[in-house]
Scaffold this active site. Structure first.
Site, PDB file in Angstrom:
ATOM      1  N   ASN A   1      70.859  26.211  -3.003  1.00 18.52           N
ATOM      2  CA  ASN A   1      71.137  24.865  -2.489  1.00 18.52           C
ATOM      3  C   ASN A   1      71.914  24.112  -3.571  1.00 18.52           C
ATOM      4  O   ASN A   1      71.340  23.700  -4.573  1.00 18.52           O
ATOM      5  CB  ASN A   1      69.797  24.170  -2.171  1.00 18.52           C
ATOM      6  CG  ASN A   1      69.975  22.718  -1.781  1.00 18.52           C
ATOM      7  OD1 ASN A   1      71.101  22.265  -1.528  1.00 18.52           O
ATOM      8  ND2 ASN A   1      68.878  21.985  -1.730  1.00 18.52           N
ATOM      9  N   TRP A   2      73.207  23.953  -3.343  1.00 16.92           N
ATOM     10  CA  TRP A   2      74.066  23.361  -4.375  1.00 16.92           C
ATOM     11  C   TRP A   2      73.940  21.840  -4.435  1.00 16.92           C
ATOM     12  O   TRP A   2      74.500  21.209  -5.332  1.00 16.92           O
ATOM     13  CB  TRP A   2      75.531  23.753  -4.145  1.00 16.92           C
ATOM     14  CG  TRP A   2      75.796  25.229  -4.243  1.00 16.92           C
ATOM     15  CD1 TRP A   2      74.890  26.223  -4.515  1.00 16.92           C
ATOM     16  CD2 TRP A   2      77.066  25.880  -4.080  1.00 16.92           C
ATOM     17  NE1 TRP A   2      75.520  27.442  -4.527  1.00 16.92           N
ATOM     18  CE2 TRP A   2      76.854  27.265  -4.265  1.00 16.92           C
ATOM     19  CE3 TRP A   2      78.365  25.432  -3.786  1.00 16.92           C
ATOM     20  CZ2 TRP A   2      77.891  28.203  -4.171  1.00 16.92           C
ATOM     21  CZ3 TRP A   2      79.398  26.365  -3.691  1.00 16.92           C
ATOM     22  CH2 TRP A   2      79.159  27.728  -3.887  1.00 16.92           C
ATOM     23  N   LYS A   3      73.275  21.250  -3.461  1.00 18.58           N
ATOM     24  CA  LYS A   3      73.108  19.787  -3.407  1.00 18.58           C
ATOM     25  C   LYS A   3      74.462  19.086  -3.546  1.00 18.58           C
ATOM     26  O   LYS A   3      75.472  19.643  -3.121  1.00 18.58           O
ATOM     27  CB  LYS A   3      72.087  19.343  -4.464  1.00 18.58           C
ATOM     28  CG  LYS A   3      70.785  20.144  -4.348  1.00 18.58           C
ATOM     29  CD  LYS A   3      69.650  19.596  -5.159  1.00 18.58           C
ATOM     30  CE  LYS A   3      68.428  20.470  -4.926  1.00 18.58           C
ATOM     31  NZ  LYS A   3      67.246  19.966  -5.631  1.00 18.58           N
TER      32      LYS A   3
ATOM     33  N   HIS B   1      64.903  18.773   3.871  1.00 16.06           N
ATOM     34  CA  HIS B   1      64.739  18.847   2.414  1.00 16.06           C
ATOM     35  C   HIS B   1      64.096  17.553   1.914  1.00 16.06           C
ATOM     36  O   HIS B   1      64.387  16.470   2.432  1.00 16.06           O
ATOM     37  CB  HIS B   1      66.095  19.067   1.736  1.00 16.06           C
ATOM     38  CG  HIS B   1      65.946  19.404   0.286  1.00 16.06           C
ATOM     39  ND1 HIS B   1      65.727  18.445  -0.672  1.00 16.06           N
ATOM     40  CD2 HIS B   1      65.939  20.596  -0.357  1.00 16.06           C
ATOM     41  CE1 HIS B   1      65.593  19.050  -1.854  1.00 16.06           C
ATOM     42  NE2 HIS B   1      65.729  20.351  -1.693  1.00 16.06           N
TER      43      HIS B   1
ATOM     44  N   GLU C   1      64.670  15.731  -0.508  1.00 16.21           N
ATOM     45  CA  GLU C   1      65.613  14.679  -0.927  1.00 16.21           C
ATOM     46  C   GLU C   1      66.148  13.919   0.290  1.00 16.21           C
ATOM     47  O   GLU C   1      66.446  12.724   0.196  1.00 16.21           O
ATOM     48  CB  GLU C   1      66.741  15.306  -1.761  1.00 16.21           C
ATOM     49  CG  GLU C   1      66.220  15.680  -3.144  1.00 16.21           C
ATOM     50  CD  GLU C   1      66.950  16.841  -3.815  1.00 16.21           C
ATOM     51  OE1 GLU C   1      68.054  17.197  -3.379  1.00 16.21           O
ATOM     52  OE2 GLU C   1      66.388  17.386  -4.787  1.00 16.21           O
TER      53      GLU C   1
ATOM     54  N   GLU D   1      58.427  23.619  -0.694  1.00 16.01           N
ATOM     55  CA  GLU D   1      58.949  23.060  -1.939  1.00 16.01           C
ATOM     56  C   GLU D   1      58.086  21.869  -2.356  1.00 16.01           C
ATOM     57  O   GLU D   1      58.284  20.753  -1.867  1.00 16.01           O
ATOM     58  CB  GLU D   1      60.391  22.586  -1.737  1.00 16.01           C
ATOM     59  CG  GLU D   1      61.328  23.690  -1.307  1.00 16.01           C
ATOM     60  CD  GLU D   1      62.775  23.360  -1.664  1.00 16.01           C
ATOM     61  OE1 GLU D   1      63.362  24.130  -2.429  1.00 16.01           O
ATOM     62  OE2 GLU D   1      63.289  22.326  -1.208  1.00 16.01           O
TER      63      GLU D   1
ATOM     64  N   GLY E   1      63.504  20.247  -9.475  1.00 16.50           N
ATOM     65  CA  GLY E   1      64.381  19.696 -10.498  1.00 16.50           C
ATOM     66  C   GLY E   1      63.630  19.161 -11.709  1.00 16.50           C
ATOM     67  O   GLY E   1      64.204  18.471 -12.538  1.00 16.50           O
TER      68      GLY E   1
ATOM     69  N   SER F   1      62.240  24.532  -9.136  1.00 11.98           N
ATOM     70  CA  SER F   1      62.438  25.045 -10.502  1.00 11.98           C
ATOM     71  C   SER F   1      62.334  26.568 -10.604  1.00 11.98           C
ATOM     72  O   SER F   1      61.803  27.092 -11.572  1.00 11.98           O
ATOM     73  CB  SER F   1      61.479  24.358 -11.478  1.00 11.98           C
ATOM     74  OG  SER F   1      61.753  22.964 -11.522  1.00 11.98           O
TER      75      SER F   1
ATOM     76  N   GLY G   1      68.935  24.027  -9.040  1.00 13.81           N
ATOM     77  CA  GLY G   1      69.673  24.045 -10.312  1.00 13.81           C
ATOM     78  C   GLY G   1      70.196  25.416 -10.725  1.00 13.81           C
ATOM     79  O   GLY G   1      71.364  25.553 -11.103  1.00 13.81           O
TER      80      GLY G   1
HETATM   81  P1  PGA Z   1      65.444  23.116  -8.088  1.00 13.33           P
HETATM   82  O1  PGA Z   1      65.697  22.624  -6.585  1.00 13.33           O
HETATM   83  O2  PGA Z   1      65.504  24.623  -8.075  1.00 13.33           O
HETATM   84  O3  PGA Z   1      66.562  22.508  -8.889  1.00 13.33           O
HETATM   85  O4  PGA Z   1      64.093  22.621  -8.485  1.00 13.33           O
HETATM   86  C1  PGA Z   1      65.120  23.315  -5.495  1.00 13.33           C
HETATM   87  C2  PGA Z   1      65.504  22.630  -4.198  1.00 13.33           C
HETATM   88  O5  PGA Z   1      65.481  21.394  -4.138  1.00 13.33           O
HETATM   89  O6  PGA Z   1      65.827  23.292  -3.187  1.00 13.33           O
END
Ligand code: PGA
Length: 257
Positions: free
Chosen positions: A7-9, A99, A101, A172, A178, A217, A239
């Site tokens: 997931n490149w966000k 997600h 976010e 998640e 993150g 993470s 990330g």
């Molecule tokens: P992260 O993000 O690996 O940077 O913790 C995971 C995600 O939000 O899908």
């Protein structure tokens, strides 16, 4: 089926996205090795970069292409939205839905997510549905109740015939996203078991057999221990997916090599 999805966000300009998609596509086969029929690899660039990745994700399962979000309706007067059929038409295989976010920064509710899920599955899109609890819920030891309630709302109106391979779940925990703080394999596995049990009770074998990914993470250094725990079928990686080498390392681990 194991999945490793990056997931490149909201990262990467177009030239960077093209380079990263190409590097992942080129390294994928050797990272997956003999596990070709057991491990699927996906990337989720921004909407603006999906078209660049399409040539690297030809039909035939080699690399799966996901949007990071999708509208709750196929067409209509919904300014700014992109529907599931439009994604399929553009050569995109699937979408991440719900997600944390999106829930946190864009106020998506469980009901919004239910509508997106229903529309996407009906249109034939591959879906990665995200669920997960915030820190205060974990500390109050209410995490299982919280996640099961997210699931019951998300699946409230989903016809059982849409519970197929097209659906993948991703647990998640928000406190692990993150932050560099990963759930322990035991914590993740216990939640995955609860999710699988609920899916089985609700949808029978089709529900029980869905792939459940862990996200939060994930790095090359912790991937093997997480995958060794029961009920963890792969990863949604943030990330560490922004660098082809570290992402492909995680793919190699998922492929068992
Ligand atoms: P992260 O993000 O690996 O940077 O913790 C995971 C995600 O939000 O899908």
């Amino acid at each position: 089926m194991r999945w490793v999805i990056g997931n490149w966000k909201q990262n990467k300009l177009r030239f960077e996205a093209r380079e990263l998609a190409e590097a992942v596509a080129q390294g994928r086969a050797s990272a997956v090795g003999a596990a070709e029929d057991r491990v699927r690899v996906g990337i989720a660039p921004t909407f603006l970069c999906l078209d660049l990745a399409v040539p690297f994700a030809p039909p035939g399962d080699a690399l799966w292409l996901f949007a990071q979000n999708v509208g709750a309706q196929d067409f209509g007067a919904f300014t700014g939205e992109i529907g599931p059929t439009m994604l399929l038409d553009a050569g995109v295989n699937g979408a991440i839905i719900g997600h944390s976010e999106r829930r946190e920064h864009f106020w998506e509710t469980d009901e919004d997510i239910e509508r997106k899920l229903r529309c996407a599955l009906a249109a034939g899109l591959q879906v990665v549905l995200c669920i997960g609890e915030p820190l205060e819920i974990r500390e109050a030891e209410q995490h299982e109740t919280f996640v099961i309630s997210q699931l019951s709302t998300a699946f409230f109106n989903i016809p059982p015939e849409h519970i197929t391979e097209r659906l993948v779940l991703a647990y998640e925990p928000i406190w692990a996203i993150g932050t560099g703080k990963t759930a322990t394999p035991a914590e993740a596995s216990a939640m995955h078991h609860a999710i699988r049990t609920w899916m089985g009770e609700t949808f029978g074998a089709n529900g029980r057999d869905r792939s459940i990914l862990y996200g939060g993470s994930v790095k090359p250094a912790n991937a093997a221990a997480l995958l060794a725990a029961p009920d963890i079928d792969g990863f949604l990686v943030g990330g560490a997916s922004l660098d082809a080498a570290s992402f492909l390392d995680i793919v190699r681990t998922a492929a068992g090599g």
